[in-house]
Design a protein around this motif. Structure first.
Motif, PDB file in Angstrom:
ATOM      1  N   TRP A 199      33.080 -19.318 -52.730  1.00  0.00           N
ATOM      2  CA  TRP A 199      31.958 -19.264 -53.669  1.00  0.00           C
ATOM      3  C   TRP A 199      30.672 -18.920 -52.935  1.00  0.00           C
ATOM      4  CZ3 TRP A 199      32.572 -19.352 -58.791  1.00  0.00           C
ATOM      5  CH2 TRP A 199      33.775 -19.864 -59.297  1.00  0.00           C
ATOM      6  N   THR A 200      29.979 -17.887 -53.399  1.00  0.00           N
ATOM      7  CA  THR A 200      28.703 -17.512 -52.792  1.00  0.00           C
ATOM      8  C   THR A 200      27.527 -17.875 -53.700  1.00  0.00           C
ATOM      9  OG1 THR A 200      28.871 -15.244 -53.658  1.00  0.00           O
ATOM     10  CG2 THR A 200      29.737 -15.659 -51.438  1.00  0.00           C
ATOM     11  N   HIS A 201      27.796 -18.670 -54.725  1.00  0.00           N
ATOM     12  CA  HIS A 201      26.700 -19.244 -55.504  1.00  0.00           C
ATOM     13  C   HIS A 201      27.135 -20.607 -56.025  1.00  0.00           C
ATOM     14  CE1 HIS A 201      28.886 -18.250 -59.215  1.00  0.00           C
ATOM     15  NE2 HIS A 201      28.005 -19.001 -59.860  1.00  0.00           N
ATOM     16  N   GLY A 202      26.139 -21.441 -56.296  1.00  0.00           N
ATOM     17  CA  GLY A 202      26.367 -22.759 -56.875  1.00  0.00           C
ATOM     18  C   GLY A 202      25.080 -23.228 -57.541  1.00  0.00           C
ATOM     19  N   TYR A 203      25.068 -24.464 -58.071  1.00  0.00           N
ATOM     20  CA  TYR A 203      23.898 -24.968 -58.796  1.00  0.00           C
ATOM     21  C   TYR A 203      23.509 -26.354 -58.294  1.00  0.00           C
ATOM     22  CZ  TYR A 203      24.294 -21.171 -62.166  1.00  0.00           C
ATOM     23  OH  TYR A 203      24.324 -19.937 -62.757  1.00  0.00           O
ATOM     24  N   TYR A 204      22.223 -26.628 -58.437  1.00  0.00           N
ATOM     25  CA  TYR A 204      21.709 -27.964 -58.141  1.00  0.00           C
ATOM     26  C   TYR A 204      20.822 -28.385 -59.308  1.00  0.00           C
ATOM     27  CZ  TYR A 204      21.344 -31.647 -54.674  1.00  0.00           C
ATOM     28  OH  TYR A 204      21.503 -32.830 -53.989  1.00  0.00           O
ATOM     29  N   HIS A 205      21.131 -29.542 -59.905  1.00  0.00           N
ATOM     30  CA  HIS A 205      20.432 -30.031 -61.093  1.00  0.00           C
ATOM     31  C   HIS A 205      19.409 -31.102 -60.719  1.00  0.00           C
ATOM     32  CE1 HIS A 205      23.118 -28.397 -64.389  1.00  0.00           C
ATOM     33  NE2 HIS A 205      23.769 -28.066 -63.280  1.00  0.00           N
ATOM     34  N   SER A 206      18.347 -31.168 -61.514  1.00  0.00           N
ATOM     35  CA  SER A 206      17.405 -32.281 -61.379  1.00  0.00           C
ATOM     36  C   SER A 206      18.064 -33.549 -61.913  1.00  0.00           C
ATOM     37  CB  SER A 206      16.113 -31.994 -62.142  1.00  0.00           C
ATOM     38  OG  SER A 206      16.394 -31.818 -63.529  1.00  0.00           O
ATOM     39  N   ASN A 207      17.493 -34.682 -61.576  1.00  0.00           N
ATOM     40  CA  ASN A 207      18.082 -35.954 -61.983  1.00  0.00           C
ATOM     41  C   ASN A 207      18.025 -36.175 -63.488  1.00  0.00           C
ATOM     42  OD1 ASN A 207      18.652 -36.499 -59.343  1.00  0.00           O
ATOM     43  ND2 ASN A 207      16.898 -37.862 -59.035  1.00  0.00           N
ATOM     44  N   GLU A 208      17.048 -35.547 -64.147  1.00  0.00           N
ATOM     45  CA  GLU A 208      16.901 -35.684 -65.592  1.00  0.00           C
ATOM     46  C   GLU A 208      16.486 -34.337 -66.181  1.00  0.00           C
ATOM     47  OE1 GLU A 208      14.060 -38.726 -66.359  1.00  0.00           O
ATOM     48  OE2 GLU A 208      15.345 -40.366 -65.654  1.00  0.00           O
ATOM     49  N   GLY A 209      16.776 -34.136 -67.443  1.00  0.00           N
ATOM     50  CA  GLY A 209      16.331 -32.937 -68.135  1.00  0.00           C
ATOM     51  C   GLY A 209      17.171 -31.708 -67.809  1.00  0.00           C
ATOM     52  N   ASN A 235      20.442 -36.992 -54.172  1.00  0.00           N
ATOM     53  CA  ASN A 235      20.247 -35.867 -55.089  1.00  0.00           C
ATOM     54  C   ASN A 235      18.779 -35.807 -55.492  1.00  0.00           C
ATOM     55  OD1 ASN A 235      20.312 -33.937 -57.045  1.00  0.00           O
ATOM     56  ND2 ASN A 235      21.786 -34.950 -58.364  1.00  0.00           N
ATOM     57  N   ASP A 236      18.023 -34.892 -54.894  1.00  0.00           N
ATOM     58  CA  ASP A 236      16.613 -34.719 -55.214  1.00  0.00           C
ATOM     59  C   ASP A 236      16.316 -33.222 -55.212  1.00  0.00           C
ATOM     60  OD1 ASP A 236      13.676 -36.535 -54.685  1.00  0.00           O
ATOM     61  OD2 ASP A 236      13.719 -34.357 -54.881  1.00  0.00           O
ATOM     62  N   LEU A 237      16.118 -32.650 -56.391  1.00  0.00           N
ATOM     63  CA  LEU A 237      15.963 -31.210 -56.525  1.00  0.00           C
ATOM     64  C   LEU A 237      14.751 -30.678 -55.772  1.00  0.00           C
ATOM     65  CD1 LEU A 237      17.150 -28.678 -57.853  1.00  0.00           C
ATOM     66  CD2 LEU A 237      15.662 -29.106 -59.813  1.00  0.00           C
ATOM     67  N   ASP A 238      13.633 -31.397 -55.825  1.00  0.00           N
ATOM     68  CA  ASP A 238      12.419 -30.916 -55.154  1.00  0.00           C
ATOM     69  C   ASP A 238      12.613 -30.845 -53.640  1.00  0.00           C
ATOM     70  OD1 ASP A 238      11.015 -30.590 -57.519  1.00  0.00           O
ATOM     71  OD2 ASP A 238      10.318 -32.667 -57.530  1.00  0.00           O
ATOM     72  N   LYS A 239      13.292 -31.811 -53.056  1.00  0.00           N
ATOM     73  CA  LYS A 239      13.566 -31.769 -51.620  1.00  0.00           C
ATOM     74  C   LYS A 239      14.508 -30.625 -51.264  1.00  0.00           C
ATOM     75  CE  LYS A 239      12.837 -36.699 -50.673  1.00  0.00           C
ATOM     76  NZ  LYS A 239      13.468 -37.959 -50.196  1.00  0.00           N
ATOM     77  N   ILE A 240      15.491 -30.387 -52.138  1.00  0.00           N
ATOM     78  CA  ILE A 240      16.409 -29.264 -51.906  1.00  0.00           C
ATOM     79  C   ILE A 240      15.653 -27.946 -51.898  1.00  0.00           C
ATOM     80  CG2 ILE A 240      18.307 -27.950 -52.936  1.00  0.00           C
ATOM     81  CD1 ILE A 240      19.238 -30.452 -51.544  1.00  0.00           C
ATOM     82  N   LYS A 241      14.714 -27.756 -52.820  1.00  0.00           N
ATOM     83  CA  LYS A 241      13.941 -26.510 -52.894  1.00  0.00           C
ATOM     84  C   LYS A 241      13.185 -26.231 -51.603  1.00  0.00           C
ATOM     85  CE  LYS A 241      13.118 -26.472 -57.905  1.00  0.00           C
ATOM     86  NZ  LYS A 241      12.067 -26.560 -58.957  1.00  0.00           N
ATOM     87  N   LEU A 242      12.669 -27.286 -50.967  1.00  0.00           N
ATOM     88  CA  LEU A 242      11.884 -27.108 -49.747  1.00  0.00           C
ATOM     89  C   LEU A 242      12.718 -26.545 -48.601  1.00  0.00           C
ATOM     90  CD1 LEU A 242       9.765 -30.405 -49.820  1.00  0.00           C
ATOM     91  CD2 LEU A 242       8.999 -28.080 -50.395  1.00  0.00           C
TER      92      LEU A 242
END
Length: 245
Positions: free
Chosen positions: A148-158, A220-227
């Motif tokens: 797999w050369t793509h995947g997803y990361y979700h925020s904790n809510e929403g 699991n923290d989306l904002d930290k992953i983005k950085l």
């Protein structure tokens, strides 16, 4: 018109006539190569001496380049806006699915490349959202391995989520057992053996044998992953996409 005629000529029942007609469209096909009856929608086909394509494959690509003694066997699906290059004595066996979505889901270019004497055996799945490179004398063995050369990361809510893309690069003399799963952006060094059923979620560098790791907790923290990633900004895509390098 060239794509349509390539499709029609690929269904001609007489092998030598298939080659002559495909060559008349500008495809570079050696008369020493072998071509079965297949569904072709390919802009550029290059088959060197003794390269062979079996029967009943569906091949819809930007380009296919096969060096001497390389092969694609039977009942494979290769579909999407990407290129395929098979090195000398390398090949794709039977019933594999190799796919890439069209723009604006995907963006830029992607390629599947196999080096000298490397193989994708049977009944595997390769996602070509980004490129996959396999070096020399390496093998995706057994059945049911997924790259797999793509995947997803979700925020904790929403509803917020991002897609993470990353090329897979497998070096020389690598063995991959049955039913392995590769995450995006993985690099595998040379002289590595990967046991059946392994999940490869980080780079493998040190030579030797690897088996699947125990299940572990990761915050699991989306904002930290983005950085830690680089956002794709030069292409119009349907969702937020980040690159894992």
């Amino acid at each position: 018109m060239k794509l349509f005629l390539t499709f029609v000529f690929g269904l001609i029942p007489i092998g030598i006539l298939r080659k002559i007609l495909l060559k008349s469209l500008g495809h570079k096909i050696s008369f020493k190569s072998k071509i079965g009856i297949n569904v072709w929608f390919v802009k550029t086909i290059e088959l060197d001496d003794y390269a062979s394509v079996g029967y009943f494959n569906f091949i819809k690509l930007d380009s296919l380049n096969m060096e001497t003694d390389s092969f694609i066997k039977n009942f494979n699906l290769l579909k999407g806006p990407f290129t395929v290059k098979l090195g000398t004595k390398s090949g794709i066996s039977n019933q594999n699915k190799i796919r890439r979505a069209a723009s604006p889901v995907s963006y830029g270019t992607a390629s599947l490349q196999l080096g000298y004497n490397s193989f994708v055996v049977s009944n595997h799945f390769l996602d070509l959202t980004k490129s996959i490179y396999i070096g020399n004398n390496s093998i995706i063995a057994g059945i049911r391995t997924q790259l797999w050369t793509h995947g997803y990361y979700h925020s904790n809510e929403g509803e917020n989520r991002i897609r993470i893309d990353g090329e897979i690069n497998i070096k020389d003399n690598v063995y991959v057992g049955s039913s392995c799963i590769f995450n995006p952006g993985i690099k595998v060094g040379s002289a590595i053996h990967i046991g059946a059923g392994s999940v490869i979620s980080k780079d493998l560098v040190e030579q030797g044998m690897y088996v699947s790791q125990k299940l572990r907790h990761i915050e699991n923290d989306l904002d930290k992953i983005k950085l830690k990633l680089n956002k794709v900004v030069d292409f119009e895509v349907v969702e937020d996409v980040y690159i894992k390098e």
